[in-house]
Design a protein around this motif. Sequence first.
Motif, PDB file in Angstrom:
ATOM      1  N   LYS A 140      50.245  52.060  33.999  1.00  0.00           N
ATOM      2  CA  LYS A 140      48.951  52.227  34.668  1.00  0.00           C
ATOM      3  C   LYS A 140      47.932  52.687  33.638  1.00  0.00           C
ATOM      4  CE  LYS A 140      49.476  52.978  39.552  1.00  0.00           C
ATOM      5  NZ  LYS A 140      49.484  53.939  40.636  1.00  0.00           N
ATOM      6  N   ASP A 144      46.278  45.578  32.551  1.00  0.00           N
ATOM      7  CA  ASP A 144      45.339  45.232  33.621  1.00  0.00           C
ATOM      8  C   ASP A 144      45.844  44.052  34.434  1.00  0.00           C
ATOM      9  OD1 ASP A 144      42.959  46.979  32.810  1.00  0.00           O
ATOM     10  OD2 ASP A 144      43.547  45.973  30.951  1.00  0.00           O
ATOM     11  N   PRO A 185      46.409  46.515  38.372  1.00  0.00           N
ATOM     12  CA  PRO A 185      45.228  45.903  38.992  1.00  0.00           C
ATOM     13  C   PRO A 185      45.398  44.423  39.387  1.00  0.00           C
ATOM     14  CG  PRO A 185      44.571  47.244  37.129  1.00  0.00           C
ATOM     15  CD  PRO A 185      46.066  47.242  37.136  1.00  0.00           C
ATOM     16  N   THR A 186      45.945  43.607  38.486  1.00  0.00           N
ATOM     17  CA  THR A 186      46.115  42.190  38.841  1.00  0.00           C
ATOM     18  C   THR A 186      47.560  41.769  38.611  1.00  0.00           C
ATOM     19  OG1 THR A 186      43.842  41.690  38.208  1.00  0.00           O
ATOM     20  CG2 THR A 186      45.335  39.820  38.313  1.00  0.00           C
TER      21      THR A 186
END
Length: 417
Positions: A140, A144, A185-186
């Motif tokens: 984390k 990304d 995130p993705t």
Amino acid sequence: MNLLQKSIISYSSYYIKKQLEKKFILKNDVMIEKQASKDTMLYIHIPFCHTFCTYCSFHKFAYEESKCKQYFKILRKELELLHSLGYSFNTLYVGGGTTLINEEELLITLQLCKKLFPIKEISCESDPNHIDENKLQMFKGYIDRLSCGVQSFNDDILEKTSRLAKFGNSKQLIKKLEKAIGILPTFSIDLIFNFPFENEEILLNNINIAKSLNPEQITFYPLMKSNITKKAIAAKFGQGAKDNEYLFYKIICDEFSDYKQNNAWSFSKNKNSFNDEYVSTHHEYIGAGSGAFSFQNNKLLINAFCLDEYEKLINTKQNANISYIDFTNEDVIDYVFLSEFFSGSVDINKLNKAYNCDIIKHLGINYKALEFLNITNTKNNIINTTFFARYLALVLMKEFYINMDKLREHFKKAINQ
Ligand SMILES: C[S@@+](CC[C@H](N)C(=O)[O-])C[C@H]1O[C@@H](n2cnc3c(N)ncnc32)[C@H](O)[C@@H]1O
Ligand code: SF4
């Protein structure tokens, strides 16, 4: 496809193949030029996998912990060298192999990258055995975008690609993915379509499962068969009587009509330029690691494939390049056009300004044919693509990657791989 469309596809595939064959003249007197460009992307290659998949031609070795740890140590040395040469990168793409194969080493390397360079975005690839929730939590603030190779949710295809025993059956894969999606995130699911004997039912099932898992991105690669892999694919699958690539691509595009298309084969819930095709989104990039390619100043530079040679070169010459190919300005414009076309539209003014060219004149008869046949339509200096143009772009990009494999084949042979 009608006869005309079939002819366009055959002509275009043949054309790009011949163009690339002519260009691939390897030179060995390597010298890397110092160039700290703001928009350059960094690519890092992690060449290790636990076992190998039938269709995969990427540069990789069987995983051994001590070898892998030593590799990461040398890789970090190469990154320090790039930094001392004045390079600066804002985007990092880590590819493999299996980039998360040794999470601890990868994390130290990403931390170093963030310390050395003003990196804003990091993308990594993984297989389904390295997406454990607890391990992903470690990344984390670093990764990304994570793409995970699934390839298919059909157990027969998983078995034939040598992935069933390794990564689990469809049900087990779904469980792993459900836990992993949403941590970073993705999250992107990578699938492959058009395996010999794959039918519409299998394809639709893959689409439905992938969509129901709700990742931010889904990438559907057409099966690419290069010299390195075609025998192994035929041995496991046999020769399919019919090639369904066009039909299946049509189904995929229809089924993803509620998604944004990032390029010919990647779909997102929101338009996202950060996808697997770093070659198409960043026209210049620097590669670090064994077997990595760099493209800068009209040169494609190739890093040593052999791990011992890679280490030796970094330690003695402080530069792992063993070979390069020169490209003319015209070649670079062709390549940039292809990557923009693949992304879905071409901004004529932007391209003319960036490459000091007249792209319409450069494309000549090819552009006239695209417009005359309504494959593209230009409005306000933007070349827009139709469905058939996107399929054409998919075929051209597939052909481009298959031909890049000829380079891998050459260097793999040189190290008896
Ligand atoms: C370099 S691989 C790494 C992925 C990861 N190691 C895994 O196996 O899950 C990245 C992706 O490229 C795609 N790919 C690899 N070889 C391909 C081929 N011959 N044809 C089409 N797609 C391919 C697969 O979807 C794969 O997940
Ligand atoms: S597909 Fe992934 S796991 Fe399979 S051999 Fe290629 S890089 Fe390794």
